[in-house]
Design an enzyme around this catalytic site. Structure first.
Site, PDB file in Angstrom:
ATOM      1  N   GLU A  72      -2.609 -11.902  -3.623  1.00  0.00           N
ATOM      2  CA  GLU A  72      -3.556 -12.031  -2.505  1.00  0.00           C
ATOM      3  C   GLU A  72      -5.007 -11.872  -2.961  1.00  0.00           C
ATOM      4  O   GLU A  72      -5.912 -12.446  -2.360  1.00  0.00           O
ATOM      5  CB  GLU A  72      -3.215 -11.015  -1.416  1.00  0.00           C
ATOM      6  CG  GLU A  72      -3.328  -9.576  -1.857  1.00  0.00           C
ATOM      7  CD  GLU A  72      -2.651  -8.596  -0.899  1.00  0.00           C
ATOM      8  OE1 GLU A  72      -1.793  -9.021  -0.118  1.00  0.00           O
ATOM      9  OE2 GLU A  72      -2.993  -7.404  -0.946  1.00  0.00           O
TER      10      GLU A  72
ATOM     11  N   GLU B  22       0.870  -1.195   0.000  1.00  0.00           N
ATOM     12  CA  GLU B  22       0.000   0.000   0.000  1.00  0.00           C
ATOM     13  C   GLU B  22       0.903   1.240   0.000  1.00  0.00           C
ATOM     14  O   GLU B  22       0.778   2.128   0.844  1.00  0.00           O
ATOM     15  CB  GLU B  22      -0.945   0.035   1.217  1.00  0.00           C
ATOM     16  CG  GLU B  22      -1.850  -1.155   1.349  1.00  0.00           C
ATOM     17  CD  GLU B  22      -1.126  -2.373   1.944  1.00  0.00           C
ATOM     18  OE1 GLU B  22      -0.284  -2.180   2.817  1.00  0.00           O
ATOM     19  OE2 GLU B  22      -1.394  -3.493   1.500  1.00  0.00           O
TER      20      GLU B  22
HETATM   21  C1  NOJ Z   1      -1.841  -6.205   2.762  1.00  0.00           C
HETATM   22  C2  NOJ Z   1      -0.583  -6.710   2.160  1.00  0.00           C
HETATM   23  O1  NOJ Z   1      -0.575  -6.569   0.762  1.00  0.00           O
HETATM   24  C3  NOJ Z   1      -0.424  -8.150   2.556  1.00  0.00           C
HETATM   25  O2  NOJ Z   1       0.697  -8.705   1.904  1.00  0.00           O
HETATM   26  C4  NOJ Z   1      -0.297  -8.244   4.040  1.00  0.00           C
HETATM   27  O3  NOJ Z   1      -0.263  -9.602   4.393  1.00  0.00           O
HETATM   28  C5  NOJ Z   1      -1.489  -7.580   4.726  1.00  0.00           C
HETATM   29  N1  NOJ Z   1      -1.711  -6.279   4.197  1.00  0.00           N
HETATM   30  C6  NOJ Z   1      -1.277  -7.459   6.233  1.00  0.00           C
HETATM   31  O4  NOJ Z   1      -0.196  -6.607   6.489  1.00  0.00           O
END
Ligand code: NOJ
Length: 692
Positions: free
Chosen positions: A499, A475
């Site tokens: 993800e 982010e």
């Molecule tokens: C979003 C991130 O892209 C992901 O990789 C991470 O596991 C989660 N946030 C929690 O920090």
């Protein structure tokens, strides 16, 4: 003579529709009257031509053509200030200067070992004719594949502090065509599927974004060296007229800077086809300052595994409790798996206090020095280092930089004391939800790409560099090539990674990846986290990909850190494809896109850094494709063992995603490789040099 002819050919077309210059909006949309070129320049190969113009109102503009064909019509430059009259009209040219550069420099890590910076520069200084007499310089650089410019404001009595409400930079795209763009200012920040629309269907787009004009030119708009300024998005005014839209700030003006200062570079990549657009991303690096960190041999490109995918599948948790992933015992098992398979990093998420309760909501509770009681971080780090596996730290901040900055030195010192040499940071919150220090000890809300965050990220990166720690921001603020200046800024997220395929719908469709390569990937490395050989997301929902495609990502989606993101049991169950993930390199001497079309397909070859081994990766969209790729990139006269992982004849990401053909054959540079990509499929190849 030839140059003048080309420019005028382009310019006459642009200036052909005279319009009265009274009403600002009308002047912006119609073509301005009585504009005259006051300075011109060309790219080193003479194909791109720039004209700087001043119109009857004293408005400064620029226009760009390629081989005589207008690309960017006369587009105005200027600024709106919160406390002073706009800087837009009544300008006169005070002088120009020209220079040229042709130099190559070495990347400590990257897609190319050596990068050539070959450009012509034209600097034009303008001053207002009325009593404020404010001065603005515009520095243009013309590369064979790009035009870039930045504003420079010298110190001056009537502009001591620039309180910038908006940057009035225009990009008038002359030819109709299509565009691939992700919307700006939406709640998921940079993480949106791309819209594919006509150019005159663009809304407000993040940069970089890409257009293909009717004549086949590929044009991408981005920025370089975003330092102490707010990130630029692009909004369409009308037809092909686009304008800068700076990211807002809680303080009113979007940017506040004392003179002297300079803005980031505004970059227009212009190339004849998609592969050359991909190669043009070196321009972004060339526009950044050289390495300021000196010897960065401590920044290590690497492959890593993680206590991570389980959280996204919801079979493990970040927070404490029965599903807690980051336990001492599990971390040791992961270290054993990493060591056995040649991975030198283990990302551990959920190691620290603060995940219990609604961490997304505030981030106030995160500690970056206190592990959960069931995670003995010292023991785990020692265990890892003894086996050559470094723990990769994780600092999820929930975009609460008040809390994070208050702990930053201690957090980084703590990591260093454990031998941690890289940290993944995270700024999860809705767009506009960054919590930053406000006046009188208060809290204000900022945007991920605003000026406050451009300062914050550089603070983290430079503080980390002092302790020889690399940073991979999720982010993040967008990538504008600052890895050249700060090579410990090793990667970032900044789009929809793997993800999204763990979560609900929509997952990343195959055409998203082939759009990503020609948009987000123009900016720099992405921590995409590939290699899900189970091809299953949460609740056993299928991931839209074939097996071979998961391997192809390691070559196609560039990052010097690549995750083997799946669970160890899924690698153990798929030893054949897993072999490629173990073998693939992460750092390169050379990169060549051999074939590609935006949103359709791409085939990329890369040569391993310091070794004669080559790799090839290819992906397609929802359409199956066959092509033949010449292997002329291989060293002539040498034999190579090609280890080929391709979609099986019956593979299809919808119906038969696991069908994969793994074969070996001997090839030479005079051979061609048949590439057969299934729908939603891919190909991955390692070329191991043999004798002659
Ligand atoms: C979003 C991130 O892209 C992901 O990789 C991470 O596991 C989660 N946030 C929690 O920090």
């Amino acid at each position: 003579m030839r140059l003048l002819g080309l420019l005028l050919a382009g310019f006459v077309v642009l200036a052909a529709t005279p319009a009265p210059a009274q009403d600002t909006a009308q002047t912006d949309v119609a073509q301005p009257s009585a504009s005259r070129p006051v300075a011109t320049a060309t790219s080193p190969d003479g194909k791109l031509a720039l004209a700087i113009t001043i119109n009857g109102e004293g408005r400064v503009g620029y226009a760009v053509s390629r081989e005589g064909q207008p690309v960017i019509g006369e587009s105005h430059l200027g600024f709106l200030f919160a406390d002073s009259r706009q800087l837009l009209r009544n300008m006169e040219l005070q002088g120009t200067s020209k220079s040229s550069k042709d130099e190559s420099w070495q990347q400590p890590w990257g897609e190319w070992r050596s990068v050539r910076d070959h450009h012509n520069e034209l600097v034009a200084t303008f001053q207002e004719k009325d009593k404020l007499r404010r001065t603005m310089r515009v520095r243009f650089r013309l590369f064979d594949n790009a035009v870039a410019f930045r504003y420079e404001f010298p110190e001056q009595p009537n502009l001591k502090t620039a309180n910038i409400v908006e940057e009035l930079t225009q990009f008038r795209v002359v030819q109709p065509g299509e565009a691939w763009w992700a919307p700006a200012y939406e709640s998921n920040r940079e993480e949106y599927l791309y819209n594919h629309t006509p150019i005159d269907g663009i809304g407000t787009a993040q940069t970089p974004f890409t257009m293909r004009t009717r004549s086949g030119l590929h044009v991408a708009i981005h920025e370089a060296a975003l330092i102490d300024y707010s990130g630029m998005n692009i909004a369409r005014v009308q037809d092909g007229l686009l304008k800068a839209s700076l990211t807002p700030s809680s303080s009113g003006p979007k940017v506040v800077r004392d003179t002297p200062f300079e803005t980031p570079w505004r970059v227009i990549l212009i190339t004849p086809d998609a592969p050359s657009l991909y190669h043009a991303n070196t321009v972004i690096l060339n526009l950044n300052a050289p390495n300021k960190l000196g010897d960065v041999s401590w920044v290590k490109p690497r492959k890593y595994v993680g206590i991570w995918w389980g959280m996204h599948l919801d079979t493990q948790s970040w927070n404490s409790g029965p599903k807690h992933g980051a336990t001492t015992a599990y971390a040791k098992r992961m270290i054993d798996f990493a060591a056995k398979n040649g991975f030198s990093g283990l990302l551990v998420e959920g190691w620290n206090k603060g995940w219990d309760g609604d961490w997304f909501a505030t981030g106030d509770d995160f500690s970056f020095t206190e592990p959960y009681p069931d995670f003995n971080i010292r023991e785990v780090s020692r265990y890892g280092l003894a086996k050559g596996v470094h723990i990769i730290g994780h600092h999820e901040t929930s975009a609460n930089i008040i809390n994070y900055e208050s702990q930053l030195p201690a957090a980084l010192d703590f990591a260093r004391s454990l031998g941690i040499d890289s940290i993944k940071t995270g700024y999860v919150s809705d767009a506009g939800g960054v919590q930053a220090p406000g006046p009188n000890g208060g809290r204000v809300f900022e945007w991920h790409e605003g000026q406050v965050m451009s300062r914050h990220h550089l603070k983290v990166v430079t503080e980390a560099a002092k302790r020889q720690i690399a940073i991979n921001a999720h982010e993040p603020i967008k990538d504008t090539g600052l890895r050249r200046t700060y090579p410990n800024w090793i990667a970032r997220e900044g789009q929809r990674g793997m993800e999204y395929n763990a979560w609900g719908e929509p997952k990343n469709p195959p055409h998203y990846d082939t759009e990503l390569l020609f948009t987000r990937m123009l900016a720099g490395p992405m921590d995409f986290t590939p290699g899900i050989l189970s091809l299953m997301g949460r609740g056993n929902t299928p991931i839209p990909s074939t097996l071979a495609r998961q391997l192809a990502y390691y070559v196609t989606i560039y990052s010097p850190i690549q995750m083997a993101a799946d669970l160890p049991e899924n690698y153990e169950a798929n030893p054949g494809p897993f072999q490629f993930i173990k073998d693939v390199a992460v750092d390169w001497d050379d990169t060549r896109m051999l074939a590609g079309s935006v949103g359709d397909y791409a085939v990329i070859a890369r040569k391993e850094r310091g070794k004669p081994t080559w790799f090839l990766g290819g992906i397609t969209d929802e359409e199956a494709r066959s092509m033949t790729v010449p292997l002329s990139f291989l060293e002539p006269g040498r034999r190579y063992r090609a280890e080929i992982y391709s979609d099986g004849d019956d593979a299809d990401f919808r119906t038969n995603p696991r069908s994969i053909a793994i074969e070996q054959r001997t090839v030479r540079s005079t051979d061609s490789l048949p590439v057969r990509l299934a729908a939603g499929g891919g190909i991955a190849v390692r070329f191991v040099p043999l004798g002659r």
